[in-house]
Design an enzyme around this catalytic site. Structure first.
Site, PDB file in Angstrom:
ATOM      1  N   GLU A 193     -21.340   8.976  44.563  1.00  0.00           N
ATOM      2  CA  GLU A 193     -22.605   8.567  44.190  1.00  0.00           C
ATOM      3  C   GLU A 193     -23.093   7.991  45.480  1.00  0.00           C
ATOM      4  O   GLU A 193     -22.982   6.841  45.859  1.00  0.00           O
ATOM      5  CB  GLU A 193     -22.860   7.704  42.890  1.00  0.00           C
ATOM      6  CG  GLU A 193     -24.139   7.874  42.478  1.00  0.00           C
ATOM      7  CD  GLU A 193     -24.838   6.787  42.961  1.00  0.00           C
ATOM      8  OE1 GLU A 193     -25.737   6.722  43.841  1.00  0.00           O
ATOM      9  OE2 GLU A 193     -24.631   5.540  42.366  1.00  0.00           O
ATOM     10  N   CYS A 245     -30.035   2.195  44.571  1.00  0.00           N
ATOM     11  CA  CYS A 245     -29.833   3.518  45.134  1.00  0.00           C
ATOM     12  C   CYS A 245     -31.135   4.369  44.710  1.00  0.00           C
ATOM     13  O   CYS A 245     -31.579   5.436  45.452  1.00  0.00           O
ATOM     14  CB  CYS A 245     -28.424   4.228  44.863  1.00  0.00           C
ATOM     15  SG  CYS A 245     -28.100   4.339  43.244  1.00  0.00           S
TER      16      CYS A 245
END
Length: 483
Positions: free
Chosen positions: A248, A282
């Site tokens: 990720e 993120c």
């Protein structure tokens, strides 16, 4: 000044000290040391992998119900740990107190959610034809590794550890090199509830501990959250050892504003998606695309709202957000701001105010900046700034907006904003991203039942959604019987 903690690695339910300790500084008072962190070596990682390997058969031999009973206790430990660890997370990570508290709440929910779906997932499948019956079992991979980033260490650990443990794996966790103390102490408390060796923690640099984890023959799967460059390193080492990696990675999330929105209504909703944790998420909103005819009105309204933001120490209740994490991140953000100010294709406004002026020179504080960007190729648009800076870019047509949104190497999350949800859905289907929100875009929108992860340079694999994420922690064993 608060007590300076000593944080050791934790292996086989014992503290493991080190010859070398690294100072863990407070980014809001960067002359203050929060903790001294033991720096593990390849030998430390090997000891943890061996302990996890020894414990794994007994842990997998437990019934799913027995493992669930342990997990219920871990959820309770998470809630109890908020009393002392939330403030520690604020001091070492720079978060404002409300978001640090959210991390622990999300962590407790994660344990409970995966406990609620594991029975169905682990059921034996049966495939039958005229001559045979095949039973399909899901079996643990063995020892799994997790590499955690500094921006949301508590939350992001819980996208990995519950899944691995519930499926019968044991674990070695590498906390972030920076801001590892609260997470390490929480994981130690978890480990004490579990059988020896089931959960192990090794602190240290990614180039040492992370690389050793990817290369270790007893660790059969690695899950990594972090930057794209780090993800490439992890994936390379794992591929060389024929072990799967879930990655990720970074994002440069676009928010596309359609021409029918109520600007006054959506701007407050956008703020949390942009500025929570100083923009160090993120999937924070990092670019906003606005119809050219709405640009000036939208820009002024956004600037007006941003001007009310107060930036200060995370324990100050007046602070909307705190400092950025470290010197490297601070320098990167300030360089991008300077480049953008020097461009003839952008207008930059510094807004907001200092909640703690007396601390300003002692921490990595950055006031919010709003940029009117006339080119989609500006570095502030193309790069993941990972800070409290937001560019607003005009577009002429919806096709151009989608082209602009897709014109970066990233594809983590995105959002489309419109009064007409059908119209927003039609636009969303053309955006290259792992997830697109309609009329929302912040950490508050995450749902454990929905797959989370990116396309392109934003990652490989998915976390959250039960079957997709749990599948990454098991192998399938088919046993065929002839009739």
């Amino acid at each position: 000044m608060a007590e300076i903690l000593t944080i050791n690695s934790w292996i086989n339910n014992e503290e493991v000290s080190s010859d070398v300790y690294r100072d863990d500084f407070d980014p809001g008072k960067n002359d203050e040391v929060v903790a001294k962190i033991a720096q593990g070596t390849e030998q430390t990682l090997d000891y943890a992998a061996q302990a996890a390997h020894k414990a794994q058969p007994g842990w997998e031999a437990l019934s799913v119900t027995e493992r669930k009973n342990y997990i219920d206790k871990l959820a309770a430990v998470t809630v109890a740990s908020m009393t002392d660890l939330v403030e520690l997370e604020v001091r070492e990570a720079g978060h404002e107190k409300r978001t640090a508290g959210t991390d622990f709440g999300v962590a407790a929910q994660s344990w409970s959610y995966y406990n609620s779906v594991i029975d169905r997932f682990m059921e034996t499948g049966v495939v039958e034809d005229s001559i045979s019956r095949t039973y399909i079992d899901k079996v643990a991979k063995g020892v799994c590794g997790a590499i955690i980033p500094w921006n949301m260490p508590i939350c992001l650990t819980m996208t990995k550890v519950p899944l691995a443990l519930l499926t019968g794996n044991t674990m070695v966790v590498k906390p972030p090199s920076e801001a590892p103390a609260a997470l390490t102490l929480l994981l130690q408390r978890y480990a004490k509830v579990l059988p020896d060796g089931v959960l192990n923690v090794v602190n240290g640099r990614g180039g040492t501990i992370g690389t050793a984890m990817c290369n270790h023959p007893l660790i059969r799967k690695v899950s990594f959250t972090g930057g794209t460059a780090g993800g490439i390193d992890v994936n390379t080492h794992c591929a060389e050892n024929l072990k799967p990696a879930t990655l990720e990675l970074g994002g440069n999330d676009a928010a596309i504003i359609l021409d029918d929105v109520d600007v006054d209504e959506i701007v407050p909703k956008l703020l949390h998606g942009i500025f929570d944790r100083s923009g160090q998420i993120c999937f924070a909103i990092k670019r906003i695309y606005v119809p050219r005819e709405l640009l000036n009105r939208f820009y002024e309204k956004l600037c007006e709202a941003v001007h009310d933001i107060k930036v200060g120490y995370g324990l100050n209740p007046e602070s909307y957000y705190g400092p950025v994490m470290n010197q490297s991140q601070f320098d990167q953000i300030m360089e991008l701001i300077a480049q953008t100010k020097a461009s003839t294709e952008a207008e930059v406004r510094q807004l907001g105010s200092c909640a703690n002026p007396e601390l300003w020179d002692r921490g990595y504080y950055v006031l919010p900046h709003v940029v009117k960007a006339y080119s989609n190729r500006l570095p502030i648009v193309q790069q993941e700034q990972f800070g409290p800076v937001i560019p607003v870019i005009p577009y002429g047509s919806l096709d151009e907006a989608v082209t602009f949104a897709n014109d970066t190497p990233f594809g983590l999350c995105s959002s489309v904003w419109s009064a007409d949800t059908d119209r927003a859905m039609a636009v969303a289907k053309h955006v290259q991203a792992g997830q697109t929100f309609i009329n929302s875009h912040s950490i508050r929108n995450l749902n454990f039942g929905v797959p989370f992860g990116g396309v392109k340079d934003s990652g490989i694999g998915r976390e959250f959604a039960s079957d997709l994420s749990l599948n990454a922690y098991v192998d399938y064993h088919a046993i065929r019987l002839l009739k």
